[in-house]
Design an enzyme around this catalytic site. Structure first.
Site, mmCIF file in Angstrom:
data_model
loop_
_atom_site.group_PDB
_atom_site.id
_atom_site.type_symbol
_atom_site.label_atom_id
_atom_site.label_comp_id
_atom_site.label_asym_id
_atom_site.label_seq_id
_atom_site.Cartn_x
_atom_site.Cartn_y
_atom_site.Cartn_z
ATOM 1 N N GLU A 64 0.874 -1.172 0.000
ATOM 2 C CA GLU A 64 0.000 0.000 0.000
ATOM 3 C C GLU A 64 0.914 1.226 0.000
ATOM 4 O O GLU A 64 1.796 1.336 0.854
ATOM 5 C CB GLU A 64 -0.883 -0.006 1.259
ATOM 6 C CG GLU A 64 -1.829 1.175 1.256
ATOM 7 C CD GLU A 64 -2.803 1.190 2.436
ATOM 8 O OE1 GLU A 64 -2.813 0.225 3.229
ATOM 9 O OE2 GLU A 64 -3.532 2.186 2.551
ATOM 10 N N ARG B 4 5.578 -13.547 9.181
ATOM 11 C CA ARG B 4 6.232 -12.289 8.846
ATOM 12 C C ARG B 4 7.610 -12.238 9.492
ATOM 13 O O ARG B 4 7.912 -12.942 10.459
ATOM 14 C CB ARG B 4 5.395 -11.088 9.258
ATOM 15 C CG ARG B 4 5.159 -10.939 10.748
ATOM 16 C CD ARG B 4 4.125 -9.864 11.041
ATOM 17 N NE ARG B 4 4.564 -8.546 10.663
ATOM 18 C CZ ARG B 4 3.954 -7.787 9.744
ATOM 19 N NH1 ARG B 4 2.879 -8.197 9.140
ATOM 20 N NH2 ARG B 4 4.412 -6.580 9.470
ATOM 21 N N LYS C 211 4.397 1.101 10.016
ATOM 22 C CA LYS C 211 4.570 2.326 9.234
ATOM 23 C C LYS C 211 4.179 3.555 10.058
ATOM 24 O O LYS C 211 4.773 4.613 9.920
ATOM 25 C CB LYS C 211 3.716 2.280 7.974
ATOM 26 C CG LYS C 211 4.250 1.341 6.903
ATOM 27 C CD LYS C 211 3.367 1.425 5.669
ATOM 28 C CE LYS C 211 3.559 0.206 4.785
ATOM 29 N NZ LYS C 211 2.479 0.047 3.820
HETATM 30 P P1 ATP Z 1 0.745 -1.483 7.292
HETATM 31 O O1 ATP Z 1 -0.294 -2.546 7.543
HETATM 32 O O2 ATP Z 1 1.514 -0.986 8.490
HETATM 33 O O3 ATP Z 1 0.295 -0.406 6.360
HETATM 34 P P2 ATP Z 1 2.142 -3.578 5.888
HETATM 35 O O4 ATP Z 1 3.410 -3.955 6.519
HETATM 36 O O5 ATP Z 1 0.984 -4.504 5.898
HETATM 37 O O6 ATP Z 1 1.860 -2.176 6.469
HETATM 38 P P3 ATP Z 1 1.850 -3.429 3.024
HETATM 39 O O7 ATP Z 1 2.283 -2.302 2.187
HETATM 40 O O8 ATP Z 1 0.408 -3.747 3.062
HETATM 41 O O9 ATP Z 1 2.428 -3.105 4.428
HETATM 42 O O10 ATP Z 1 2.696 -4.737 2.711
HETATM 43 C C1 ATP Z 1 3.023 -5.182 1.425
HETATM 44 C C2 ATP Z 1 3.376 -6.638 1.472
HETATM 45 O O11 ATP Z 1 4.507 -6.841 2.306
HETATM 46 C C3 ATP Z 1 2.250 -7.478 2.036
HETATM 47 O O12 ATP Z 1 2.091 -8.620 1.212
HETATM 48 C C4 ATP Z 1 2.731 -7.850 3.400
HETATM 49 O O13 ATP Z 1 2.225 -9.096 3.802
HETATM 50 C C5 ATP Z 1 4.248 -7.872 3.222
HETATM 51 N N1 ATP Z 1 4.917 -7.593 4.479
HETATM 52 C C6 ATP Z 1 4.778 -6.499 5.248
HETATM 53 N N2 ATP Z 1 5.517 -6.606 6.374
HETATM 54 C C7 ATP Z 1 6.155 -7.800 6.313
HETATM 55 C C8 ATP Z 1 7.059 -8.496 7.181
HETATM 56 N N3 ATP Z 1 7.459 -7.976 8.348
HETATM 57 N N4 ATP Z 1 7.511 -9.701 6.791
HETATM 58 C C9 ATP Z 1 7.128 -10.226 5.621
HETATM 59 N N5 ATP Z 1 6.278 -9.637 4.761
HETATM 60 C C10 ATP Z 1 5.787 -8.436 5.093
HETATM 61 MG MG MG Z 2 -1.066 -3.882 5.045
#
Ligand code: ATP
Ligand code: MG
Length: 611
Positions: A68, A311, A321
């Site tokens: 996102e 994760r 974030k």
């Molecule tokens: P937020 O929910 O804080 O906005 P997010 O970490 O979910 O952030 P996204 O931009 O939605 O961020 O994530 C993009 C992709 O990265 C998603 O498929 C998510 O599952 C993956 N991702 C995010 N954080 C991790 C992590 N710590 N380890 C592995 N994959 C991750």
């Molecule tokens: Mg997210």
């Protein structure tokens, strides 16, 4: 950490050659069974009919990385990027970079640009397939979820018409109260029994702006008594008057993430939709939605399937974030790319390489159970393992103390004489050549290399002791002058003749200590940033702790160093091993070759943090 640490390039290659994890096994099985072999690809994302007009999909699998654009990517994303792109690459597939921009409020172009830059920097642009319209020009498979709003709306109308969705006009409080909880089933909304025709008319009023924000939502009609709360008539659309960065004011209703995401995957013909474990409970809804849209002919089976992995959590790091934004906005760091930030922009500026991040992600494994924390030291280990075989060496004095060789003129005929010295650029790669620098009457040494009264086991400079100046001569320390505070201000020594490194008989005088140094005549002044962990605790925000209370006050120490002349040519982002000190990078923002030398410490030579 499961795998042992390889120490050379061959071992690294062997480690890379045998990755195995449950996702690879699933893909191998799907390929063997031809699960997705009959999929077509119409050349662009689209519904089932538009895909069927194209040939069989040349990509054997399709994965996606769907950030996102509401912030900068962080170290956790590096794992998701590595996983999705490398699976696609290894199995003859394609990985899409998809901006998941269905939420109108928080998304900005700045984030889109930085995400794209980072994915490319990590090395994935070569994998983006060719654009048939422009042969030979690598085109990223880059898509925006907001381009699918029209289809999402059509899918919503289909669900209404087929009796699978209804407009609910209960208040949010009423909806919460009737949802039930783990032990209690929910109860049906009074709006649940409306006819499809009524629902459709009402939904179109929502779309046309005839209802205020929050007055109604569209819900799937599944089962209010389901043991999985996500199946208790989840919300599909809400009313929200907000200007979207891509679609402007075209819409005043926006899809919910859980509805939008499976559709995005399906329109892009994704086969394996990989996400983190928090989404496991959403999978039944994902499958339900895909089944309905296939039944209705909007999509062609087989639809994508979701898989979850644990994760990445890294010690001493936060990845929320919102919290990262707080660090930037409250100026606890200098920006999103502050070298202490766990953002990929920050890690890049700090000097971590794409290779190190890839190795780190790979070593951290892919598992189905969560909760484990990866030690930050593993990132430094990956950095050392990838940089040690290739990084040019250099000498740098980080805490300079002047050393004067009092018998210089006696040995060389003049105080101005400069004695040329050489050292290999890399000890194991003669083909990388030699560095040149010179020794003179005055040289800079590390302040910590002199002690008036040596502690036990100290073999460096103290009055009467012999030490080798690395790549130069053996000297004997004769004492030091002190400043008013009693600290050594200048050390003196005498040079021992015929002991120059690399000359016959150089080892006739035995020494226990070898120290690094830089000549006063040709040494260059440089700013060096010595970074340490941003947080003192392993899990800075554990248990709801305010992470600002555990900020490390010593996370940045800037020193004026003296470095050897070969570093004048360093370009921004060139990386070096400073002998005895660790790995350093020329800062990509502040460093200017030959003019203004600014280096960041990436990591020490050994894991010494906290010791
Ligand atoms: P937020 O929910 O804080 O906005 P997010 O970490 O979910 O952030 P996204 O931009 O939605 O961020 O994530 C993009 C992709 O990265 C998603 O498929 C998510 O599952 C993956 N991702 C995010 N954080 C991790 C992590 N710590 N380890 C592995 N994959 C991750
Ligand atoms: Mg997210």
């Amino acid at each position: 950490m499961s795998s042992p640490k390889p120490t050379n390039a061959a071992a690294l290659a062997a480690e890379a050659a045998k990755p195995n994890n449950f996702l690879r096994q699933i893909i191998e099985q799907d390929l063997a069974q031809g699960t997705y072999a009959q999929r077509h690809w119409g050349g662009a994302p689209g519904d089932g009919a538009s895909q069927q007009t194209g040939p069989l999909d040349p990509a054997r699998i399709r994965t996606r990385f769907p950030p996102e654009p509401n912030g900068y990517l962080h170290i956790g994303h590096a794992k998701s990027i590595w996983l999705n792109f490398s699976l696609a690459k290894d199995f003859g597939g394609v990985c899409h970079l998809r901006f998941d921009d269905t939420n109108p409020e928080k998304e900005e172009q700045e984030y889109v640009d930085s995400i794209r830059d980072t994915v490319r920097w990590l090395g994935w642009d070569h994998h983006f397939a060719d654009d048939p319209a422009r042969p030979g020009v690598a085109q990223p498979h880059e898509y925006f979820a907001s381009d699918y709003f029209d289809f999402m709306y059509r899918a919503a109308e289909y669900l209404i018409e087929s009796g699978h969705a209804y407009v609910d006009e209960q208040t949010p409080e009423q909806m919460r109260a009737t949802r039930g909880d783990f032990g209690t089933p929910g109860t049906n909304s009074p709006f649940r029994s409306r006819t499809p025709a009524d629902n459709l008319a009402r939904f179109r009023q929502m779309r046309d702006g005839q209802l205020p924000d929050g007055a109604a939502v569209l819900r799937a009609k599944i089962d209010m008594a389901s043991p999985n709360i996500n199946l208790r008539d989840p919300t599909l659309y809400r009313i929200r008057r907000a200007t979207h960065h891509n679609t402007g004011d075209k819409w005043c209703i926006y899809p919910m993430y859980t509805f939008a995401h499976p559709i995005e995957d399906a329109l892009e013909q994704v086969t394996h939709s990989i996400c983190t474990l928090e989404f496991e409970d959403q999978r039944p809804f994902y499958d339900w939605l895909m089944a309905r849209l296939c039944e209705g002919g909007l999509l062609v089976a087989p639809p994508p399937h979701q898989y979850e992995f644990a994760r990445l959590n890294v010690t001493h790091v936060i990845t929320s974030k919102r919290k990262l934004r707080q660090l930037v906005e409250e100026a606890h760091v200098t920006g999103w790319d502050d070298p202490r930030m766990p953002t990929l922009a920050g890690l890049r500026r700090r000097g971590y390489t794409p290779d190190a991040l890839r190795l780190f992600a790979e070593r951290s494994g892919v598992t189905k159970t969560g909760g484990a924390w990866t030690d930050y030291a593993a990132l430094d280990a990956a950095l050392r393992d990838t940089l040690d075989p290739v990084a040019p060496r250099a000498m740098a004095v980080l805490e300079p103390l002047k050393l004067v060789i009092t018998n210089w003129a006696e040995v060389f005929g003049s105080d101005d004489h400069l004695e040329p010295c050489t050292a290999p650029v890399h000890p194991h790669h003669p083909e990388m050549g030699q560095r040149q620098f010179s020794m003179g009457k005055e040289v800079w040494i590390e302040r910590t290399d002199y002690e008036e009264v040596p502690p036990k086991g100290f073999f460096r400079l103290f009055p009467g002791n012999n030490v080798r100046l690395k790549y130069g001569y053996v000297i004997q320390c004769t004492g030091a002058t002190k400043d008013e505070a009693g600290r050594a201000s200048q050390v003196s020594a005498v040079l021992i003749k015929d002991t120059k490194s690399g000359t016959p008989g150089a080892d006739s005088v035995k020494v226990k200590g070898v120290i690094t140094w830089v000549g006063a005549a040709d040494g260059l002044s440089a700013t060096v940033h010595l970074y340490d962990r941003l947080f003192t605790e392993e899990q800075p925000d554990a248990g709801g702790r305010d992470f600002l209370t555990v900020l490390n006050p010593n996370s940045l120490n800037t020193v004026q160093a003296i470095v050897e002349p070969s570093l004048a040519a360093a370009q921004p982002e060139d990386r070096f091993q400073f002998e005895r000190h660790g790995y350093f990078v020329a800062d990509r923002r502040e460093h200017q070759a030959g003019d203004k030398l600014v280096f960041n410490r990436i990591a020490g030579l050994k894991d010494s943090w906290g010791k």
